[in-house]
Design a protein around this motif. Structure first.
Motif, mmCIF file in Angstrom:
data_model
loop_
_atom_site.group_PDB
_atom_site.id
_atom_site.type_symbol
_atom_site.label_atom_id
_atom_site.label_comp_id
_atom_site.label_asym_id
_atom_site.label_seq_id
_atom_site.Cartn_x
_atom_site.Cartn_y
_atom_site.Cartn_z
ATOM 1 N N LYS A 1 42.961 36.551 25.412
ATOM 2 C CA LYS A 1 43.784 37.280 24.430
ATOM 3 C C LYS A 1 44.180 36.382 23.263
ATOM 4 N N VAL B 1 62.863 44.372 33.243
ATOM 5 C CA VAL B 1 63.018 45.830 33.246
ATOM 6 C C VAL B 1 62.406 46.459 34.498
ATOM 7 N N ILE C 1 64.479 36.281 29.736
ATOM 8 C CA ILE C 1 64.128 37.708 29.732
ATOM 9 C C ILE C 1 62.625 37.862 29.971
ATOM 10 N N GLY C 2 62.290 38.571 31.056
ATOM 11 C CA GLY C 2 60.896 38.700 31.493
ATOM 12 C C GLY C 2 60.670 37.718 32.631
ATOM 13 N N SER D 1 61.300 45.185 21.947
ATOM 14 C CA SER D 1 62.269 45.878 22.796
ATOM 15 C C SER D 1 63.371 44.905 23.262
ATOM 16 N N VAL D 2 62.968 43.667 23.572
ATOM 17 C CA VAL D 2 63.961 42.650 23.950
ATOM 18 C C VAL D 2 64.910 42.406 22.770
ATOM 19 N N GLU E 1 54.907 27.921 25.374
ATOM 20 C CA GLU E 1 54.796 27.454 26.761
ATOM 21 C C GLU E 1 53.362 26.991 27.039
ATOM 22 N N SER F 1 57.287 33.343 24.669
ATOM 23 C CA SER F 1 56.054 34.130 24.680
ATOM 24 C C SER F 1 55.143 33.624 23.566
ATOM 25 N N THR F 2 53.838 33.791 23.758
ATOM 26 C CA THR F 2 52.882 33.390 22.716
ATOM 27 C C THR F 2 52.850 34.481 21.652
ATOM 28 N N ARG G 1 44.032 39.052 35.691
ATOM 29 C CA ARG G 1 43.847 39.465 34.292
ATOM 30 C C ARG G 1 42.642 38.746 33.683
ATOM 31 N N VAL H 1 58.566 37.641 27.707
ATOM 32 C CA VAL H 1 57.847 38.869 28.074
ATOM 33 C C VAL H 1 56.393 38.771 27.613
HETATM 34 N N1 LIG Z 1 50.706 33.265 32.230
HETATM 35 C C1 LIG Z 1 50.511 32.077 31.693
HETATM 36 O O1 LIG Z 1 49.868 31.198 32.267
HETATM 37 C C2 LIG Z 1 51.093 31.752 30.337
HETATM 38 C C3 LIG Z 1 51.098 30.431 29.892
HETATM 39 C C4 LIG Z 1 51.636 30.150 28.630
HETATM 40 C C5 LIG Z 1 52.132 31.169 27.841
HETATM 41 N N2 LIG Z 1 52.086 32.452 28.290
HETATM 42 C C6 LIG Z 1 52.658 33.501 27.439
HETATM 43 O O2 LIG Z 1 53.936 33.845 27.960
HETATM 44 C C7 LIG Z 1 54.192 35.245 27.808
HETATM 45 C C8 LIG Z 1 54.481 35.869 29.161
HETATM 46 O O3 LIG Z 1 53.313 35.766 29.955
HETATM 47 P P1 LIG Z 1 53.333 36.088 31.523
HETATM 48 O O4 LIG Z 1 51.976 35.801 32.026
HETATM 49 O O5 LIG Z 1 54.505 35.431 32.155
HETATM 50 O O6 LIG Z 1 53.596 37.667 31.484
HETATM 51 P P2 LIG Z 1 53.771 38.673 32.681
HETATM 52 O O7 LIG Z 1 53.061 39.902 32.315
HETATM 53 O O8 LIG Z 1 53.439 37.992 33.983
HETATM 54 O O9 LIG Z 1 55.343 38.945 32.727
HETATM 55 C C9 LIG Z 1 56.039 39.614 31.730
HETATM 56 C C10 LIG Z 1 57.315 40.193 32.353
HETATM 57 O O10 LIG Z 1 58.123 40.744 31.325
HETATM 58 C C11 LIG Z 1 58.734 41.926 31.818
HETATM 59 N N3 LIG Z 1 59.179 42.741 30.668
HETATM 60 C C12 LIG Z 1 58.437 43.494 29.827
HETATM 61 N N4 LIG Z 1 59.218 44.058 28.898
HETATM 62 C C13 LIG Z 1 60.482 43.651 29.151
HETATM 63 C C14 LIG Z 1 61.732 43.877 28.540
HETATM 64 N N5 LIG Z 1 61.835 44.644 27.464
HETATM 65 N N6 LIG Z 1 62.820 43.296 29.064
HETATM 66 C C15 LIG Z 1 62.745 42.522 30.170
HETATM 67 N N7 LIG Z 1 61.579 42.248 30.786
HETATM 68 C C16 LIG Z 1 60.469 42.822 30.288
HETATM 69 C C17 LIG Z 1 57.662 42.564 32.657
HETATM 70 O O11 LIG Z 1 58.193 43.491 33.565
HETATM 71 C C18 LIG Z 1 57.065 41.325 33.345
HETATM 72 O O12 LIG Z 1 57.728 41.043 34.561
HETATM 73 C C19 LIG Z 1 52.956 35.806 27.100
HETATM 74 O O13 LIG Z 1 53.180 35.806 25.733
HETATM 75 C C20 LIG Z 1 51.873 34.799 27.456
HETATM 76 O O14 LIG Z 1 50.856 34.762 26.489
HETATM 77 C C21 LIG Z 1 51.595 32.768 29.521
#
Ligand SMILES: NC(=O)c1ccc[n+]([C@@H]2O[C@H](COP(=O)([O-])OP(=O)(O)OC[C@H]3O[C@@H](n4cnc5c(N)ncnc54)[C@H](O)[C@@H]3O)[C@@H](O)[C@H]2O)c1
Length: 438
Positions: A263, A31, A6-7, A101-102, A151, A120-121, A327, A84
């Motif tokens: 963050k 979403v 999811i996400g 919300s998930v 992750e 997610s973190t 970001r 997400v």
């Molecule tokens: N980006 C990285 O390099 C990385 C690495 C390790 C951990 N993380 C962690 O992983 C998590 C995700 O990061 P990301 O960079 O992939 O985020 P992102 O913002 O790229 O993606 C999040 C996705 O979730 C979707 N979403 C939001 N609410 C939703 C819902 N209710 N149902 C379904 N989908 C929904 C959004 O539309 C979006 O596509 C965060 O907690 C982040 O800290 C990120």
């Protein structure tokens, strides 16, 4: 195994594609309907090396599908992964609204036992909190277990990292759930580190805070190197050869950015604050990083005196190479500041210009031709170490410019290369190279 992710952001999409690649049946839910439509057409919404090819391969062999319909995704899933975003709120705490919300949707649609994995973190205690939230709102009478699986992939090398990670951290109080999630990852052949849920949640924040600390540490050393005439690149190499220190994350520059370190460091300061611990060290790491983004501007002001009316060419906008993620990229703060000082700013990036246009100051202009960006510029700022930027011929570039002056925030060139090119070259933690006019 039937897996639902999811996400479909950087973490969810990469994970979903990689689980499909090792043979699982994967459904990715998001979403964002535009994103789902794009994914169904085989177009990746993010730039990540090899992602689109691997994604299309698995769509075609029937292992990977995308939907915005929770019912389709959750009904048959054996494992449900939550990936997400958890952005930071104004005060630095992690915003859990997307995870909540998930949870509400899982509670609505789950009909049979599944393992719910939070990738997610999230702050310590979140797995427990989300588990309780789902339990409270369950529509169908079913059992489930929670597993924390933070992750560690890095944008730019996300696919490679997923197949070659150093460890897979799993935290849960259910041995049944742990065995299922171990089975899910078996084909990756990466060692597991099993622990309790709270420790797993904490490992992610502690790891990111430590890496951020290494970066701010070497940036502080860089400032001293500049004043005492040492070369931070050599200092980092010499330090890194000590296995207790390690060579990674000792690259001096204009600081860390991206969607995680800024963050997650702020969130950990808040997590500590909630239990009445002042994480003074981490607050300093954050402060040093914010200050470091000004390093090139300070150097430019001391060179030119005044930046008003100066045409400044920016090379690189994404927070690091091989990603289109803007970001918390240093380019946001730096271009804003240059414009407020009266400079005109033209920017080059090989992949992220469309994303950059949405968030940079509207007075920034863009061009995908690197030579045209440098043409007639008073100086160049290097903000991201893309290969396309590291490969420029400094002598040729210098001749295109009004003044051959470079402020390199990523130490892309050796001092010898700068000397040979007969340019003025200012980098981080190393002596300035000034042209010899004799
Ligand atoms: N980006 C990285 O390099 C990385 C690495 C390790 C951990 N993380 C962690 O992983 C998590 C995700 O990061 P990301 O960079 O992939 O985020 P992102 O913002 O790229 O993606 C999040 C996705 O979730 C979707 N979403 C939001 N609410 C939703 C819902 N209710 N149902 C379904 N989908 C929904 C959004 O539309 C979006 O596509 C965060 O907690 C982040 O800290 C990120």
């Amino acid at each position: 195994m039937k897996v639902t992710v999811i996400g479909t952001g950087y973490v969810g999409l990469v994970s979903g594609v990689c689980y499909a690649e090792i043979g699982h049946e994967v459904t990715c839910i998001d979403v964002n309907q535009d994103k789902i439509a794009q994914l169904r057409k085989g177009k990746s919404p993010i730039f990540e090396p090899n992602l689109e090819e691997l994604m299309n391969k698995n769509i075609h062999n029937g292992k990977l599908q995308f939907t915005d319909n929770y019912l389709d995704g959750i009904e048959h899933a054996e494992v449900i992964l939550i990936a997400v975003g958890t952005p930071c709120k104004q005060d630095g705490t992690a915003d859990l609204q997307f995870v909540e919300s998930v949870a509400a949707n899982i509670a609505l649609y789950i009909k049979k036992y599944a393992v719910i994995v939070i990738k997610s973190t999230v702050p310590v205690g979140t797995n427990h909190y989300i588990g309780e939230l789902i339990k409270k709102n369950l529509v169908h009478d079913t059992d489930f277990d929670m597993v924390s699986n933070p992750e560690f992939l890095r944008e730019g090398t996300a696919i490679k990292d997923t197949f070659n990670g150093d460890r897979i951290v799993l935290g849960s109080d259910s041995s049944k759930a742990l065995a299922i999630v171990e089975e899910l990852h078996k084909q990756f052949n990466i060692p597991y580190f099993l622990t309790d849920t709270r420790s797993a949640e904490m490992i992610k924040y502690a790891a990111n805070a430590f890496l951020a600390t290494k970066i701010s540490f070497i940036n502080e050393i860089a400032k001293i190197c500049e004043k005492v005439g040492a070369n931070v690149e050599d200092v980092a190499l010499g330090m890194g050869k000590d296995k207790r220190i390690g060579e990674h994350f000792l690259k001096a520059g204009i600081g860390y950015g991206g969607s995680c370190f800024p963050k997650d460091t702020k969130a950990l300061v808040q997590i500590a604050g909630n239990v009445e611990h002042d994480f003074e060290l981490l607050r300093s790491v954050i402060k040093v990083n914010i200050g470091q983004q000004q390093a090139l501007i300070e150097k430019a002001i001391s060179y030119f005196g005044d930046l008003s009316e100066k045409k400044i060419a920016i090379l690189g906008l994404s927070f690091k190479p091989n990603t289109d993620d803007m970001r918390d990229a240093a380019s946001v703060v730096i271009t804003d500041k240059l414009i407020s000082l009266g400079a005109s700013v033209i920017a080059y990036d090989p992949v992220t210009i469309e994303n950059a246009k949405k968030i940079l100051n509207p007075r920034v202009t863009f061009n995908t031709n690197i030579n045209e960006v440098m043409y007639d510029a008073d100086c160049v700022f290097i903000l991201t170490e893309w290969d396309q930027i590291k490969q420029i011929d400094l002598r040729v570039a210098g001749r295109l410019m009004k003044n051959p002056v470079f402020f390199d925030g990523r130490n892309c060139f050796t001092l010898e290369e700068a000397q040979r090119a007969e340019i003025d070259y200012f980098s981080i933690g190393r002596s300035a190279v000034i042209r010899n006019f004799d």
